[in-house]
Write a protein that holds these residues in place. Sequence first.
Motif, PDB file in Angstrom:
ATOM      1  N   PRO A 116       1.196  -3.612  -5.512  1.00 37.25           N
ATOM      2  CA  PRO A 116       1.300  -2.334  -5.678  1.00 37.25           C
ATOM      3  C   PRO A 116      -0.669  -1.405  -6.092  1.00 37.25           C
ATOM      4  O   PRO A 116      -0.671  -0.749  -6.070  1.00 37.25           O
ATOM      5  CB  PRO A 116       1.962  -1.970  -7.295  1.00 37.25           C
ATOM      6  N   HIS A 117      -1.138  -3.005  -5.950  1.00 33.48           N
ATOM      7  CA  HIS A 117      -2.561  -2.545  -6.298  1.00 33.48           C
ATOM      8  C   HIS A 117      -3.421  -1.360  -4.820  1.00 33.48           C
ATOM      9  O   HIS A 117      -3.049  -1.984  -4.622  1.00 33.48           O
ATOM     10  CB  HIS A 117      -3.391  -3.733  -6.170  1.00 33.48           C
ATOM     11  N   PRO A 118      -4.489  -0.617  -5.847  1.00 29.47           N
ATOM     12  CA  PRO A 118      -4.419   0.810  -5.137  1.00 29.47           C
ATOM     13  C   PRO A 118      -5.713   0.031  -3.551  1.00 29.47           C
ATOM     14  O   PRO A 118      -5.655   0.831  -3.266  1.00 29.47           O
ATOM     15  CB  PRO A 118      -5.582   1.507  -5.082  1.00 29.47           C
ATOM     16  N   ALA A 119      -6.088  -1.030  -4.207  1.00 24.02           N
ATOM     17  CA  ALA A 119      -6.798  -1.783  -2.666  1.00 24.02           C
ATOM     18  C   ALA A 119      -6.314  -2.855  -2.297  1.00 24.02           C
ATOM     19  O   ALA A 119      -7.219  -3.307  -1.262  1.00 24.02           O
ATOM     20  CB  ALA A 119      -8.479  -2.322  -3.862  1.00 24.02           C
ATOM     21  N   ALA A 120      -5.255  -2.841  -2.099  1.00 20.20           N
ATOM     22  CA  ALA A 120      -4.269  -4.402  -1.412  1.00 20.20           C
ATOM     23  C   ALA A 120      -4.560  -3.115  -0.048  1.00 20.20           C
ATOM     24  O   ALA A 120      -5.002  -4.747   0.993  1.00 20.20           O
ATOM     25  CB  ALA A 120      -2.947  -4.110  -1.978  1.00 20.20           C
ATOM     26  N   PRO A 121      -4.531  -2.796  -0.044  1.00 22.58           N
ATOM     27  CA  PRO A 121      -4.279  -1.789   1.768  1.00 22.58           C
ATOM     28  C   PRO A 121      -5.553  -2.274   2.200  1.00 22.58           C
ATOM     29  O   PRO A 121      -5.621  -2.690   3.656  1.00 22.58           O
ATOM     30  CB  PRO A 121      -3.378  -1.155   1.979  1.00 22.58           C
ATOM     31  N   ALA A 122      -6.607  -1.605   1.782  1.00 21.76           N
ATOM     32  CA  ALA A 122      -7.611  -1.373   2.597  1.00 21.76           C
ATOM     33  C   ALA A 122      -8.097  -3.377   2.307  1.00 21.76           C
ATOM     34  O   ALA A 122      -8.878  -3.564   3.068  1.00 21.76           O
ATOM     35  CB  ALA A 122      -8.597  -1.379   1.679  1.00 21.76           C
ATOM     36  N   LEU A 123      -8.298  -3.765   1.329  1.00 22.96           N
ATOM     37  CA  LEU A 123      -8.501  -4.899   1.188  1.00 22.96           C
ATOM     38  C   LEU A 123      -8.371  -6.086   2.656  1.00 22.96           C
ATOM     39  O   LEU A 123      -8.856  -7.002   2.801  1.00 22.96           O
ATOM     40  CB  LEU A 123      -8.492  -5.742  -0.471  1.00 22.96           C
ATOM     41  N   SER A 124      -7.205  -5.936   2.349  1.00 24.74           N
ATOM     42  CA  SER A 124      -6.133  -6.711   3.558  1.00 24.74           C
ATOM     43  C   SER A 124      -6.986  -6.419   4.514  1.00 24.74           C
ATOM     44  O   SER A 124      -6.789  -7.136   5.694  1.00 24.74           O
ATOM     45  CB  SER A 124      -4.801  -6.376   3.662  1.00 24.74           C
ATOM     46  N   LEU A 125      -7.199  -4.953   5.539  1.00 24.80           N
ATOM     47  CA  LEU A 125      -7.392  -4.973   6.796  1.00 24.80           C
ATOM     48  C   LEU A 125      -8.707  -5.829   6.734  1.00 24.80           C
ATOM     49  O   LEU A 125      -9.000  -5.821   7.698  1.00 24.80           O
ATOM     50  CB  LEU A 125      -7.544  -2.936   6.392  1.00 24.80           C
ATOM     51  N   LEU A 126      -9.714  -5.193   5.792  1.00 26.86           N
ATOM     52  CA  LEU A 126     -10.749  -6.098   5.768  1.00 26.86           C
ATOM     53  C   LEU A 126     -10.453  -7.590   6.050  1.00 26.86           C
ATOM     54  O   LEU A 126     -11.582  -8.560   6.472  1.00 26.86           O
ATOM     55  CB  LEU A 126     -11.753  -5.942   4.487  1.00 26.86           C
ATOM     56  N   CYS A 127      -9.826  -8.258   5.201  1.00 31.26           N
ATOM     57  CA  CYS A 127      -9.629  -9.624   5.173  1.00 31.26           C
ATOM     58  C   CYS A 127      -9.053  -9.497   7.207  1.00 31.26           C
ATOM     59  O   CYS A 127      -9.621 -10.655   7.721  1.00 31.26           O
ATOM     60  CB  CYS A 127      -8.564  -9.763   4.025  1.00 31.26           C
ATOM     61  N   LEU A 128      -8.143  -8.982   7.211  1.00 27.80           N
ATOM     62  CA  LEU A 128      -7.213  -9.624   9.049  1.00 27.80           C
ATOM     63  C   LEU A 128      -8.828  -8.979   9.536  1.00 27.80           C
ATOM     64  O   LEU A 128      -8.156 -10.020  10.586  1.00 27.80           O
ATOM     65  CB  LEU A 128      -6.750  -7.932   8.764  1.00 27.80           C
ATOM     66  N   VAL A 129      -9.363  -8.092   9.624  1.00 28.51           N
ATOM     67  CA  VAL A 129     -10.349  -8.272  11.044  1.00 28.51           C
ATOM     68  C   VAL A 129     -11.902  -9.397  10.834  1.00 28.51           C
ATOM     69  O   VAL A 129     -12.353  -9.010  11.168  1.00 28.51           O
ATOM     70  CB  VAL A 129     -11.008  -7.036  10.645  1.00 28.51           C
ATOM     71  N   PHE A 130     -11.898  -9.824   9.133  1.00 25.89           N
ATOM     72  CA  PHE A 130     -13.437 -10.471   9.211  1.00 25.89           C
ATOM     73  C   PHE A 130     -12.585 -12.114   8.497  1.00 25.89           C
ATOM     74  O   PHE A 130     -14.110 -13.096   8.916  1.00 25.89           O
ATOM     75  CB  PHE A 130     -14.036  -9.878   7.898  1.00 25.89           C
TER      76      PHE A 130
END
Length: 315
Positions: A116-130
């Motif tokens: 539920p962390h608000p930063a989780a989706p954005a951080l996950s997207l960054l991890c997926l691509v980098f």
Amino acid sequence: MSTMRGALRRPSVVAQVGAVLVVVLLVAVVVRLPWAGDLGMHAATVQRLRHDLVDPGNPLVDADTPSPYYSPWMLVLGCVARVTGFSVFVVLRIGAVVGLGLFISGVWRYVRTLSPHPAAPALSLLCLVFLWGTSLFTWSGFLGLNSLALTVSYPSVFALGLAFHLWAWLAGAVRGGSAAGAGWARGWGVWVGLGVLWAVILLCHQFSGVVASLGALATVVAARVRGGVWVRLGVGVLVGGWGFCGCGRTTTSSRCSGRGGDLEAVHRGLYRDWWGGTGWCRWGWWRSGCGWWRDRWDPLVLFFALGVVVVGGVG
């Protein structure tokens, strides 16, 4: 309290800004759409479907034979080209926008089932691509930034975007939100829809379909489902299997007949030194160890374990 909220909001904003910049970069790639890799093959597929939706022939050679490049998504793009009169590259750009949108929204939805962390989706997207190591790696069906920049208009990105939506939808269903609902739309209809979605993914890109299947299996195992959910799940599997086998008989025949050795040789580089020689695999070991320590039923840990079993068996 306000200080704590501010501390939580700052990393969320930074992550979201970073994710937005990545999306802007990929949109620029869609506009540019560099002629590289398999772009010409997909353009030829759309062009053949533009001229004949029923019997398009082989898009790569002058022969009336089936081709593994025909899929539901290519059929949709062929219809778009036929109706609008747009050039195949404009149509591929439209397909890239749709695929990119499905990918981003799918990641957001799926991550929300995990944290539920608000930063989780954005951080996950960054991890997926980098988080793919220090070596450039480009391959259809992989989500590194270098790969996405090349394959954003390919069916693999569309299929992986659908895969994230499949996992998010399935996670909600196995946790009881849909299975316990009354009526067709909130009960059996959900599982039929999941089966259809699974079949579409398999038909659009078989290798991404394997990834989608492993992720779905990990989601089910992690939820520790019981009772009537298994019956509904079985219906979804039957629907998906029937759809894939029935609709994919012609498109997959040329992929599966007499070419297994060639495909094995082509794809061996994807799982060579899988034990730890690539950045993504080392990250997977570290993430799985931490996740397993926190929760023995972590779906991402189970997902990674299933991938190791499959890749280890193939390798």
